[in-house]
Write a protein that holds these residues in place. Sequence first.
Motif, short mmCIF file in Angstrom:
data_model
loop_
_atom_site.label_atom_id
_atom_site.label_comp_id
_atom_site.label_asym_id
_atom_site.label_seq_id
_atom_site.Cartn_x
_atom_site.Cartn_y
_atom_site.Cartn_z
N THR A 198 91.39 105.42 40.69
CA THR A 198 92.60 104.72 41.11
C THR A 198 93.68 104.81 40.06
OG1 THR A 198 91.72 102.67 40.22
CG2 THR A 198 91.34 103.08 42.55
N GLY A 199 93.87 106.02 39.50
CA GLY A 199 94.89 106.19 38.47
C GLY A 199 96.27 106.36 39.07
N VAL A 200 97.15 107.01 38.31
CA VAL A 200 98.54 107.18 38.72
C VAL A 200 98.64 108.32 39.73
CG1 VAL A 200 100.83 107.79 37.88
CG2 VAL A 200 99.36 106.31 36.53
N GLY A 201 99.51 108.16 40.72
CA GLY A 201 99.82 109.25 41.64
C GLY A 201 98.98 109.23 42.90
N PRO A 202 99.36 110.07 43.88
CA PRO A 202 98.68 110.08 45.17
C PRO A 202 97.21 110.45 45.07
CG PRO A 202 100.78 111.26 45.29
CD PRO A 202 100.52 110.98 43.85
N THR A 203 96.82 111.29 44.08
CA THR A 203 95.43 111.72 44.00
C THR A 203 94.72 111.24 42.75
OG1 THR A 203 95.95 113.77 42.84
CG2 THR A 203 96.05 113.83 45.23
N ALA A 204 95.46 110.66 41.82
CA ALA A 204 94.87 110.11 40.60
C ALA A 204 94.09 111.15 39.82
CB ALA A 204 93.97 108.93 40.96
N THR A 246 110.80 113.46 34.61
CA THR A 246 111.24 112.10 34.95
C THR A 246 112.50 111.69 34.18
OG1 THR A 246 109.60 111.30 33.36
CG2 THR A 246 108.98 111.27 35.67
N THR A 247 112.75 112.33 33.04
CA THR A 247 114.00 112.05 32.30
C THR A 247 115.20 112.42 33.15
OG1 THR A 247 112.95 112.40 30.15
CG2 THR A 247 115.35 112.60 30.24
N PHE A 248 115.14 113.56 33.81
CA PHE A 248 116.21 113.97 34.71
C PHE A 248 116.30 113.01 35.90
CE2 PHE A 248 115.85 117.83 32.30
CZ PHE A 248 117.11 118.42 32.36
N TRP A 249 115.15 112.65 36.47
CA TRP A 249 115.15 111.76 37.63
C TRP A 249 115.81 110.42 37.31
CZ3 TRP A 249 109.31 112.16 39.46
CH2 TRP A 249 109.03 113.49 39.79
N ARG A 250 115.47 109.86 36.15
CA ARG A 250 116.03 108.56 35.78
C ARG A 250 117.54 108.60 35.64
NH1 ARG A 250 111.34 108.12 32.54
NH2 ARG A 250 112.45 109.02 30.76
N ALA A 288 105.47 125.74 46.85
CA ALA A 288 106.65 125.01 47.34
C ALA A 288 106.54 123.53 47.03
CB ALA A 288 106.80 125.23 48.85
N GLY A 289 105.33 122.97 47.17
CA GLY A 289 105.13 121.56 46.84
C GLY A 289 105.38 121.28 45.37
N ILE A 290 104.90 122.18 44.50
CA ILE A 290 105.11 121.99 43.06
C ILE A 290 106.60 122.01 42.72
CG2 ILE A 290 104.75 123.02 40.78
CD1 ILE A 290 102.08 124.12 41.86
N ILE A 291 107.31 122.97 43.30
CA ILE A 291 108.72 123.15 42.95
C ILE A 291 109.57 121.99 43.45
CG2 ILE A 291 110.77 124.59 43.31
CD1 ILE A 291 108.79 126.97 43.64
N ALA A 292 109.44 121.64 44.74
CA ALA A 292 110.42 120.73 45.32
C ALA A 292 109.86 119.81 46.39
CB ALA A 292 111.59 121.54 45.90
N GLY A 293 108.54 119.61 46.42
CA GLY A 293 107.97 118.74 47.44
C GLY A 293 108.53 117.32 47.38
N ARG A 294 108.56 116.67 48.51
CA ARG A 294 109.05 115.28 48.56
C ARG A 294 108.57 114.62 49.84
NH1 ARG A 294 114.26 116.03 49.04
NH2 ARG A 294 114.49 115.40 51.22
N SER A 326 116.59 106.94 43.71
CA SER A 326 116.73 105.87 42.73
C SER A 326 115.39 105.39 42.18
CB SER A 326 117.47 104.68 43.35
OG SER A 326 116.73 104.13 44.43
N THR A 327 114.30 105.71 42.88
CA THR A 327 112.98 105.25 42.44
C THR A 327 112.01 106.40 42.17
OG1 THR A 327 112.26 104.98 44.75
CG2 THR A 327 113.21 103.05 43.65
N TYR A 328 112.50 107.65 42.14
CA TYR A 328 111.60 108.77 41.87
C TYR A 328 110.77 108.55 40.61
CZ TYR A 328 113.92 111.88 45.31
OH TYR A 328 114.41 112.45 46.45
N SER A 329 111.43 108.13 39.54
CA SER A 329 110.74 108.05 38.25
C SER A 329 109.68 106.97 38.19
CB SER A 329 111.76 107.83 37.13
OG SER A 329 112.45 106.61 37.31
N SER A 330 109.73 106.00 39.09
CA SER A 330 108.74 104.92 39.08
C SER A 330 107.83 104.97 40.31
CB SER A 330 109.44 103.55 39.04
OG SER A 330 110.29 103.38 40.17
N ASP A 331 107.97 105.99 41.13
CA ASP A 331 107.21 106.09 42.37
C ASP A 331 105.85 106.72 42.09
OD1 ASP A 331 106.17 106.56 44.89
OD2 ASP A 331 108.10 107.15 45.76
N ASN A 332 104.81 105.92 42.11
CA ASN A 332 103.45 106.40 41.89
C ASN A 332 102.64 106.46 43.17
OD1 ASN A 332 103.87 106.59 39.11
ND2 ASN A 332 103.29 104.46 38.77
N THR A 333 103.32 106.38 44.29
CA THR A 333 102.65 106.34 45.58
C THR A 333 102.86 107.60 46.39
OG1 THR A 333 102.92 103.94 45.66
CG2 THR A 333 102.40 105.05 47.73
N HIS A 334 104.07 108.14 46.37
CA HIS A 334 104.39 109.30 47.19
C HIS A 334 104.27 110.60 46.41
CE1 HIS A 334 106.58 105.95 49.19
NE2 HIS A 334 106.19 106.58 50.30
#
Length: 581
Positions: A114-120, A135-139, A196-202, A209-217
């Motif tokens: 149950t770590g960080v991210g969709p697959t931990a 994440t620096t860019f995202w923030r 494609a997922g690695i490059i630009a998946g979403r 506004s929440t990309y950098s803190s989103d640990n679910t999607h």
Amino acid sequence: MAHRLGRLQRWRLAAAAAIALGGVLASPTTGRAVVSGVDATAETPVTRVIVRAEPAALTAVGRASTRLGGDVVSTQPALGTAVVDLPGGAVERLREVPGVLAVTPDLRVRLESTGVGPTAEPGDLTNIAALTGATTFWRNGYSGQGVDVALLDSGVLPVEGLTSGNKLVLGPDLSFESQLPGLAHLDTFGHGTHLAGIIAGRDAGTSPSTYSSDNTHFLGIAPGARIVSLKLADAHGQTDVSQVIAAIDWVVQHAHDPGLNIRVLNLSFGTDSAQDYRLDPLAHAAEVAWNRGVVVVVSAGNGDGTKLGLSDPAYDPAVLAVGAQDTRGTADRSDDSVPVFSQRGAELLGLRAPDLIAPGVSVVSLRAPGSFVDASYGATGWVGDRFFRGSGTSQSAAVVSGGAALLLSQRPGLNPDQVKDILRRSAKPIAGTSTDGQGAGALDLAAAYSVNGRTVAAAKVYAGGGSLTAARGRFTASHNGVAVVGEQDIFGRAADTAALAAAEASAAAWAGGSYAGATWAGGGWQGAPADGATWTGATWAGATWAGATWAGSGWTGATWADATWAGATWANALWSSASWR
């Protein structure tokens, strides 16, 4: 599809999948231990398998499965696959059904952590985005928005993570499957969707506004960027250097068509050409793209650690060549390394090193259900229902392509040489590791965010005009035992690489609906986003290849029905994924 594998080949595929499990498996439906293929309990488990068959044979597969006491869980007619539950002893009998190409175990890996991210997982892109500094860019509000990344690969499936908003645009399908109904543009191999997922998946439901803190999607490195997919390879990885060159030339001429802004080109492709890069026609096409404002990101190539030198076109110093980094899933760079498979340079021998390295070990990205990779390596590669684990310099190149998109969304005025300079100057060397393996060091986007651009000498474009045969290296496609060799393209038409180089230099290789003097049925392509809700199978300019079009000779799905890839498999040769596990 009409590709045929002999019984021995089918057995080898299944055996390879079983061997990769290390001999101890878990039944997907019972959870009981299975050692060396034998249920450790007295009961016979039900085995879930993925069946690849000619599309016309799927009905027979269903009937046979029922007759053998099994159940068809699902079918994917467009990909020629079905998921079937069978009694333990029925698998071999299903392989003998006419039209069945392969039957492989569907042994899913479901994580309990149950770590960080969709697959931990350490290779989860949530962790990679943090480790690389994306994440620096995202923030700061930069997620790749406004930047299109051309992905020259095996196509892309519109799976969740690639369907939100205006995420995917279809370029031309130059593959052997381009005329097969329902397969045009679709990823039947599984490699392109993963990248494609690695490059630009979403995922849908995410917010910049929440990309950098989103640990679910699920989020790729540049979730705001868009993928322009050019399909080159079919389910078995068949493609030719002439097709790749044509795709690069298309990107050059259409990069800024109305509605497009292609600033990055991902080419996770490489041959073992020994030809001087200054002559090589594949390298020349990449140089032209670079010179005309497209950052060409190329995988360094995968090997076994015994051969020095990068793949073609990564060996051309004009492009941005990327090797692999094993982060071991930690933020501590002291335990990082360059994995053995990542090809290296040799300064003393005049062989250039990769420009930098990026995470490329057990990277978790989007899965292409029913694809060749999915069917063949699902036992070791699956991470839940949506994701797949892959290693290779392909994945590393995709990470850097996403990073380049972030940089260009922050500073659109940068040219490719400046992007390369910033990424190299900000990279962090791994202590105790030779520059032959890591180049300038590991990708550090957090540092790149603040590195000032400077005037950089433009990379030189050489004359090209060399040998197409040499550019292929050892890897050639073949049809009915006849290999595509010599100075000819896939249609047997004589290749004039000097004339092509001249046309490329003036960005005139494509003219309307024709390429290098050959007519393309369907005319000019204006760029149309893929349907994010339902996949319509939209084709280039609303038309398929229509029989005999691109090079003035016969081109039908049946023509290449029994084509094979000579020399090595796609997953560990030209297209640079070292493993799917």
